[in-house]
Design a protein around this motif. Structure first.
Motif, PDB file in Angstrom:
ATOM      1  N   ASP A 191       0.765  -1.235   0.000  1.00  0.00           N
ATOM      2  CA  ASP A 191       0.000   0.000   0.000  1.00  0.00           C
ATOM      3  C   ASP A 191       0.800   1.292   0.000  1.00  0.00           C
ATOM      4  O   ASP A 191       1.881   1.366   0.576  1.00  0.00           O
ATOM      5  CB  ASP A 191      -0.909   0.043   1.230  1.00  0.00           C
ATOM      6  CG  ASP A 191      -1.994  -1.011   1.202  1.00  0.00           C
ATOM      7  OD1 ASP A 191      -2.292  -1.512   0.112  1.00  0.00           O
ATOM      8  OD2 ASP A 191      -2.539  -1.318   2.272  1.00  0.00           O
ATOM      9  N   HIS A 192       0.197   2.311  -0.647  1.00  0.00           N
ATOM     10  CA  HIS A 192       0.510   3.716  -0.384  1.00  0.00           C
ATOM     11  C   HIS A 192      -0.189   4.021   0.945  1.00  0.00           C
ATOM     12  O   HIS A 192      -0.948   3.188   1.456  1.00  0.00           O
ATOM     13  CB  HIS A 192      -0.100   4.612  -1.480  1.00  0.00           C
ATOM     14  CG  HIS A 192       0.564   4.533  -2.816  1.00  0.00           C
ATOM     15  ND1 HIS A 192       1.887   4.865  -3.014  1.00  0.00           N
ATOM     16  CD2 HIS A 192       0.078   4.191  -4.030  1.00  0.00           C
ATOM     17  CE1 HIS A 192       2.181   4.731  -4.297  1.00  0.00           C
ATOM     18  NE2 HIS A 192       1.111   4.312  -4.930  1.00  0.00           N
ATOM     19  N   PRO A 193      -0.026   5.203   1.529  1.00  0.00           N
ATOM     20  CA  PRO A 193      -0.705   5.502   2.796  1.00  0.00           C
ATOM     21  C   PRO A 193      -2.231   5.363   2.762  1.00  0.00           C
ATOM     22  O   PRO A 193      -2.833   5.012   3.755  1.00  0.00           O
ATOM     23  CB  PRO A 193      -0.308   6.950   3.084  1.00  0.00           C
ATOM     24  CG  PRO A 193       1.024   7.091   2.432  1.00  0.00           C
ATOM     25  CD  PRO A 193       0.940   6.258   1.181  1.00  0.00           C
TER      26      PRO A 193
ATOM     27  N   ASP B 217      -3.887   1.103  -2.503  1.00  0.00           N
ATOM     28  CA  ASP B 217      -2.919   0.119  -2.988  1.00  0.00           C
ATOM     29  C   ASP B 217      -1.847   0.794  -3.843  1.00  0.00           C
ATOM     30  O   ASP B 217      -2.151   1.643  -4.673  1.00  0.00           O
ATOM     31  CB  ASP B 217      -3.600  -0.940  -3.859  1.00  0.00           C
ATOM     32  CG  ASP B 217      -4.602  -1.781  -3.110  1.00  0.00           C
ATOM     33  OD1 ASP B 217      -4.571  -1.786  -1.867  1.00  0.00           O
ATOM     34  OD2 ASP B 217      -5.427  -2.430  -3.771  1.00  0.00           O
ATOM     35  N   ALA B 218      -0.605   0.387  -3.648  1.00  0.00           N
ATOM     36  CA  ALA B 218       0.498   0.885  -4.480  1.00  0.00           C
ATOM     37  C   ALA B 218       0.764  -0.098  -5.615  1.00  0.00           C
ATOM     38  O   ALA B 218       0.834   0.280  -6.779  1.00  0.00           O
ATOM     39  CB  ALA B 218       1.753   1.075  -3.643  1.00  0.00           C
TER      40      ALA B 218
ATOM     41  N   ASN C  87      -0.005   1.388  -9.126  1.00  0.00           N
ATOM     42  CA  ASN C  87      -0.932   2.509  -9.026  1.00  0.00           C
ATOM     43  C   ASN C  87      -0.218   3.801  -8.647  1.00  0.00           C
ATOM     44  O   ASN C  87       0.734   3.788  -7.873  1.00  0.00           O
ATOM     45  CB  ASN C  87      -2.009   2.214  -7.980  1.00  0.00           C
ATOM     46  CG  ASN C  87      -2.797   0.970  -8.330  1.00  0.00           C
ATOM     47  OD1 ASN C  87      -3.136   0.753  -9.473  1.00  0.00           O
ATOM     48  ND2 ASN C  87      -3.066   0.147  -7.346  1.00  0.00           N
ATOM     49  N   GLN C  88      -0.727   4.899  -9.194  1.00  0.00           N
ATOM     50  CA  GLN C  88      -0.235   6.224  -8.836  1.00  0.00           C
ATOM     51  C   GLN C  88      -0.590   6.504  -7.379  1.00  0.00           C
ATOM     52  O   GLN C  88      -1.641   6.096  -6.896  1.00  0.00           O
ATOM     53  CB  GLN C  88      -0.900   7.260  -9.743  1.00  0.00           C
ATOM     54  CG  GLN C  88      -0.492   8.678  -9.476  1.00  0.00           C
ATOM     55  CD  GLN C  88      -1.121   9.618 -10.492  1.00  0.00           C
ATOM     56  OE1 GLN C  88      -1.296   9.257 -11.641  1.00  0.00           O
ATOM     57  NE2 GLN C  88      -1.450  10.808 -10.041  1.00  0.00           N
ATOM     58  N   ALA C  89       0.272   7.189  -6.668  1.00  0.00           N
ATOM     59  CA  ALA C  89      -0.034   7.556  -5.283  1.00  0.00           C
ATOM     60  C   ALA C  89      -1.223   8.509  -5.263  1.00  0.00           C
ATOM     61  O   ALA C  89      -1.258   9.472  -6.024  1.00  0.00           O
ATOM     62  CB  ALA C  89       1.176   8.209  -4.623  1.00  0.00           C
TER      63      ALA C  89
ATOM     64  N   LEU D  53      -3.217  12.727  -0.384  1.00  0.00           N
ATOM     65  CA  LEU D  53      -3.411  12.405   1.026  1.00  0.00           C
ATOM     66  C   LEU D  53      -4.465  13.351   1.593  1.00  0.00           C
ATOM     67  O   LEU D  53      -4.200  14.537   1.814  1.00  0.00           O
ATOM     68  CB  LEU D  53      -2.094  12.501   1.793  1.00  0.00           C
ATOM     69  CG  LEU D  53      -1.008  11.539   1.322  1.00  0.00           C
ATOM     70  CD1 LEU D  53       0.265  11.741   2.129  1.00  0.00           C
ATOM     71  CD2 LEU D  53      -1.472  10.097   1.390  1.00  0.00           C
TER      72      LEU D  53
ATOM     73  N   THR E  32      -7.408   6.389  -7.216  1.00  0.00           N
ATOM     74  CA  THR E  32      -6.229   6.813  -7.966  1.00  0.00           C
ATOM     75  C   THR E  32      -6.114   5.960  -9.217  1.00  0.00           C
ATOM     76  O   THR E  32      -6.825   4.970  -9.375  1.00  0.00           O
ATOM     77  CB  THR E  32      -4.961   6.706  -7.086  1.00  0.00           C
ATOM     78  OG1 THR E  32      -3.878   7.337  -7.768  1.00  0.00           O
ATOM     79  CG2 THR E  32      -4.611   5.280  -6.777  1.00  0.00           C
TER      80      THR E  32
END
Length: 114
Positions: A7-9, A12-13, A29-31, A34, A50
Motif C-alpha cells: 500500500d501507499h498511505p 494500494d500501491a 498505481n499512482q499515489a 493524502l 487513484t
C-alpha cells in the motif's frame, strides 16, 4: 482469487492477482492525494481513488500484455503478442479503441508475400 497488495498511505500501491479463470495480473498505481478528515481526528481518508498507471498481465487465453495508462486510468499504449505470435505495440484512443498498431515482423511477412 488470490490477491497480494502493498500500500501507499491511503490506497494500494502495487498488487498481484491470480483469477480463477487463469488470468494473472500485476498493477502499479499512482499515489493518491493524502486527504485528511477532521471528523476522523484528522486521520487519512482510506480508499481514495487513484489511477493504475502500469498493468502487466497474462490473460486467461494466454495473451500477454503490458499496458501504460494515462492519469484518467485509460490504457493509451499496450505491448502485446498477436494471435499469430508477432510482437506488437498498440496505441489506443481515450475510448479504448486501438487506433494504430506497430507489428514490424507481421508487416515484413505481409510485404514479402505480395
Amino acid at each position: 482469487m488470490a490477491v497480494l497488495a502493498l500500500d501507499h498511505p491511503a490506497m494500494d500501491a502495487i498488487g498481484w492477482r491470480v483469477s480463477p479463470d487463469g488470468e494473472v495480473a500485476f498493477s502499479i498505481n499512482q499515489a493518491p492525494p493524502l486527504l485528511r478528515e477532521p471528523a476522523l481526528g484528522n486521520r487519512l481518508v482510506p480508499g481514495v481513488k487513484t489511477s493504475t498507471r502500469i498493468r502487466m498481465l497474462v490473460d486467461a487465453d494466454g495473451t500477454p500484455a503490458i499496458a501504460l495508462n494515462d492519469k484518467a486510468d485509460r490504457t493509451r499504449v499496450r505491448l502485446t503478442v498477436t494471435e499469430e505470435g508477432y510482437g506488437a505495440i498498440e496505441f489506443l484512443n481515450a475510448q479504448g479503441e486501438v487506433i494504430h498498431t506497430l507489428a514490424p515482423e507481421a508487416d515484413a511477412k505481409l510485404a514479402k508475400a505480395q
